[in-house]
Design an enzyme around this catalytic site. Sequence first.
Site, PDB file in Angstrom:
ATOM      1  CB  CYS A   1      -0.554   2.548   4.053  1.00 31.14           C
ATOM      2  SG  CYS A   1      -1.963   1.755   3.309  1.00 31.14           S
ATOM      3  CG  ASP A   2       3.154   1.195   4.523  1.00 28.42           C
ATOM      4  OD1 ASP A   2       2.722   1.754   5.546  1.00 28.42           O
ATOM      5  OD2 ASP A   2       2.942   0.005   4.255  1.00 28.42           O
TER       6      ASP A   2
ATOM      7  CB  CYS B   1      -0.933  -0.010   1.201  1.00 31.72           C
ATOM      8  SG  CYS B   1      -1.938   1.472   1.334  1.00 31.72           S
TER       9      CYS B   1
END
Length: 305
Positions: free
Chosen positions: A135-136, A132
């Site tokens: 997200c990261d 992701c």
Amino acid sequence: MVEKLIIIGSGPAGYTAGLYASRAMFEPLLFAGYASGGQLMLTSDVENYPGYPEGIQGPEMMMQLRAQAERFGTRILDRNVDSVDLSHRPFGVTSGDESWQAEALIIATGAEAIWLGVENEEVHKGRGISTCATCDGAFFRDKEVMVVGGGDSAMEEATFLTRFCPKVTIVHRREGLRASQIMGLRARDNPRIAWKLNHTVTGWLGAEGDFRGARLRSTADDSEEDFTCEGAFIAIGHKPITSFLGGQLETDASGYLLWKQHSMTSVKGVFAAGDVVDTRYRQAVTAAGMGCMAAIDAERWLEAQ
Ligand code: NAP
């Protein structure tokens, strides 16, 4: 005893459905699964959920969502649902050798990213390898990374990562992309994106906590090489978690549940929310919003019965 409402799933969609349904006095029973909390349990900092200006750890956020759902009377069982019977009402829900009945159901079991399943992957999951970028990605600022896949997700992830990373190499197993033309062109036009076509990843390099890159194999001549990079994103697709439904609800061609009337599925009284229906947004905040929608729709439907 017949429950009014059973919610299956414990990500943001499931817990938010529990919060709304319990505040509406439906005393929902929520099956959280043995590994409760969903995909956010695999995330470290969540920086894009409104209301947390300093960010919050994914697992902590899930504990808070759970506590908030419980505060108003959601009863939570940390068990997996093995099967459901949607052939008549009340619906049947089976976990292990026990069964429950409910007038209405909300399915919020989410989706899971597909991993490659190659050597050394478990060692680097979540620390070096992510599924992701939203997200990261920010944790890979100024680092050279690779993205595996040739679809729209891979193009989107790679393009997004160029905000942080000076070089993003897309590794794809064929010459041609599966991605839509516009997404492919956008990636091809991006000077920070490099290409390693006709290659598959056969394993990951480096010891735990010290990710070093990937071992690549050419699909043209089977030759192997070590490819050095500081992080990797796998974007080869997601799969919705629906096997316990036994094909009783209509899905799209990829297996995602379909909404027929607002958040109601093809079976009246069965609602769905979150990533199990969402092929497009897949964010915690959108899943929570859909959980709210499903709970409100279930309330209205139950009241009309
Ligand atoms: P996808 O379209 O199924 O593409 C998956 C890609 O991963 C393909 O290129 C496939 O290679 C590759 N792949 C699959 N398994 C692999 C393996 N084991 N090893 C190496 N490569 C593998 O999935 P997606 O990109 O996640 O997209 C899913 C859907 O969401 C699509 O309909 C897409 O259009 C949509 N989507 C839209 C947007 C947008 O419009 N903004 C963004 C993201 C996703 P092959 O090509 O060789 O099969």
